[in-house]
Design a protein around this motif. Structure first.
Motif, PDB file in Angstrom:
ATOM      1  N   THR A   9       0.695  -1.075  -0.055  1.00  0.00           N
ATOM      2  CA  THR A   9      -0.150  -0.336  -0.088  1.00  0.00           C
ATOM      3  C   THR A   9       0.446   1.210  -0.321  1.00  0.00           C
ATOM      4  OG1 THR A   9      -1.794  -1.055   1.146  1.00  0.00           O
ATOM      5  CG2 THR A   9      -2.189   0.926   1.235  1.00  0.00           C
ATOM      6  N   ILE A  10       0.403   2.116  -1.055  1.00  0.00           N
ATOM      7  CA  ILE A  10       1.160   3.113  -1.065  1.00  0.00           C
ATOM      8  C   ILE A  10       0.216   4.556  -0.419  1.00  0.00           C
ATOM      9  CG2 ILE A  10       3.019   5.267  -2.343  1.00  0.00           C
ATOM     10  CD1 ILE A  10       3.865   1.877  -4.137  1.00  0.00           C
ATOM     11  N   LYS A  11       0.493   5.412  -0.214  1.00  0.00           N
ATOM     12  CA  LYS A  11       0.019   6.604   0.412  1.00  0.00           C
ATOM     13  C   LYS A  11       0.008   7.879   0.374  1.00  0.00           C
ATOM     14  CE  LYS A  11      -0.288   4.304   4.893  1.00  0.00           C
ATOM     15  NZ  LYS A  11      -1.021   3.351   5.886  1.00  0.00           N
ATOM     16  N   VAL A  20      -6.303   8.453  -1.008  1.00  0.00           N
ATOM     17  CA  VAL A  20      -6.118   8.812  -2.295  1.00  0.00           C
ATOM     18  C   VAL A  20      -4.982   7.302  -1.583  1.00  0.00           C
ATOM     19  CG1 VAL A  20      -4.363   9.334  -4.118  1.00  0.00           C
ATOM     20  CG2 VAL A  20      -5.972  10.736  -2.622  1.00  0.00           C
ATOM     21  N   LYS A  21      -5.186   6.525  -2.177  1.00  0.00           N
ATOM     22  CA  LYS A  21      -3.691   5.602  -2.114  1.00  0.00           C
ATOM     23  C   LYS A  21      -3.934   4.232  -3.120  1.00  0.00           C
ATOM     24  CE  LYS A  21      -6.428   2.387   1.008  1.00  0.00           C
ATOM     25  NZ  LYS A  21      -6.877   1.723   2.424  1.00  0.00           N
ATOM     26  N   THR A  22      -2.705   4.403  -3.621  1.00  0.00           N
ATOM     27  CA  THR A  22      -2.646   3.272  -4.210  1.00  0.00           C
ATOM     28  C   THR A  22      -2.092   1.399  -4.209  1.00  0.00           C
ATOM     29  OG1 THR A  22      -1.633   4.580  -5.911  1.00  0.00           O
ATOM     30  CG2 THR A  22      -0.953   2.390  -6.681  1.00  0.00           C
ATOM     31  N   VAL A  23      -2.574   0.572  -4.319  1.00  0.00           N
ATOM     32  CA  VAL A  23      -2.759  -0.540  -3.774  1.00  0.00           C
ATOM     33  C   VAL A  23      -2.506  -2.218  -4.535  1.00  0.00           C
ATOM     34  CG1 VAL A  23      -3.524  -2.974  -2.143  1.00  0.00           C
ATOM     35  CG2 VAL A  23      -4.376  -0.136  -1.577  1.00  0.00           C
ATOM     36  N   TYR A  24      -1.119  -2.764  -4.228  1.00  0.00           N
ATOM     37  CA  TYR A  24      -0.727  -4.255  -5.095  1.00  0.00           C
ATOM     38  C   TYR A  24      -0.939  -5.471  -4.723  1.00  0.00           C
ATOM     39  CZ  TYR A  24       1.276  -0.142  -8.059  1.00  0.00           C
ATOM     40  OH  TYR A  24       1.457   1.115  -8.605  1.00  0.00           O
ATOM     41  N   GLN A  25      -1.661  -6.614  -4.719  1.00  0.00           N
ATOM     42  CA  GLN A  25      -1.173  -7.514  -3.834  1.00  0.00           C
ATOM     43  C   GLN A  25      -1.457  -9.060  -5.162  1.00  0.00           C
ATOM     44  OE1 GLN A  25      -5.738  -6.172  -2.965  1.00  0.00           O
ATOM     45  NE2 GLN A  25      -5.809  -8.438  -1.182  1.00  0.00           N
TER      46      GLN A  25
END
Length: 134
Positions: A9-11, A20-25
């Protein structure tokens, strides 16, 4: 139901962008398939999400490198920050789980975790369908 193995998670650290966040799973399905999932905002600031199948060999390679990491549990960091991104890496192997969070750059002792986070991000991005490239 799919099980989350890795989650990045990048916030932003600024308060007005807190949502606003970007999530890679990296998920493992009940059938044993690996799925990469991206969720974040597009260039028009609309929420978007995409999933793709990830090859077992890529996942095995990343998980193998993860099992060989030795890190300091609580490194001393003297970094002062006022902007940039918080990065959170969640790891769940089924029997063991851990969460790590840092601001912009991890402490030197966590560089290997940052490498895993980068691998996860690239693995998910590189497997997105051509109509959904970041």
């Amino acid at each position: 139901m799919a099980k989350t193995i890795l989650k990045l998670t990048i916030k932003p650290s600024v308060h007005f962008l807190a949502n606003v966040k970007t999530v890679y799973q990296l998920l493992e399905s009940d059938s044993g398939d690996y799925i990469g999932k991206y969720s974040g905002l597009n260039e028009d600031y609309e929420k978007v999400s995409s999933k793709s199948v990830i090859s077992k060999s890529h996942v095995d390679q990343m998980l193998a490198s993860l099992t060989n990491i030795t890190i300091q549990a609580f490194p001393v960091s003297e970094m002062i920050f006022c902007d940039g991104n918080f990065v959170e890496l969640e790891i769940n192997t089924g029997r063991v789980s851990a969460n790590y969070e840092w601001h912009v750059e991890p402490p030197n002792e966590w560089k290997q975790l940052s490498d895993i986070a980068d691998q996860l991000q690239h693995l998910v991005e590189n497997n997105l369908s051509s109509e959904f490239k970041i």
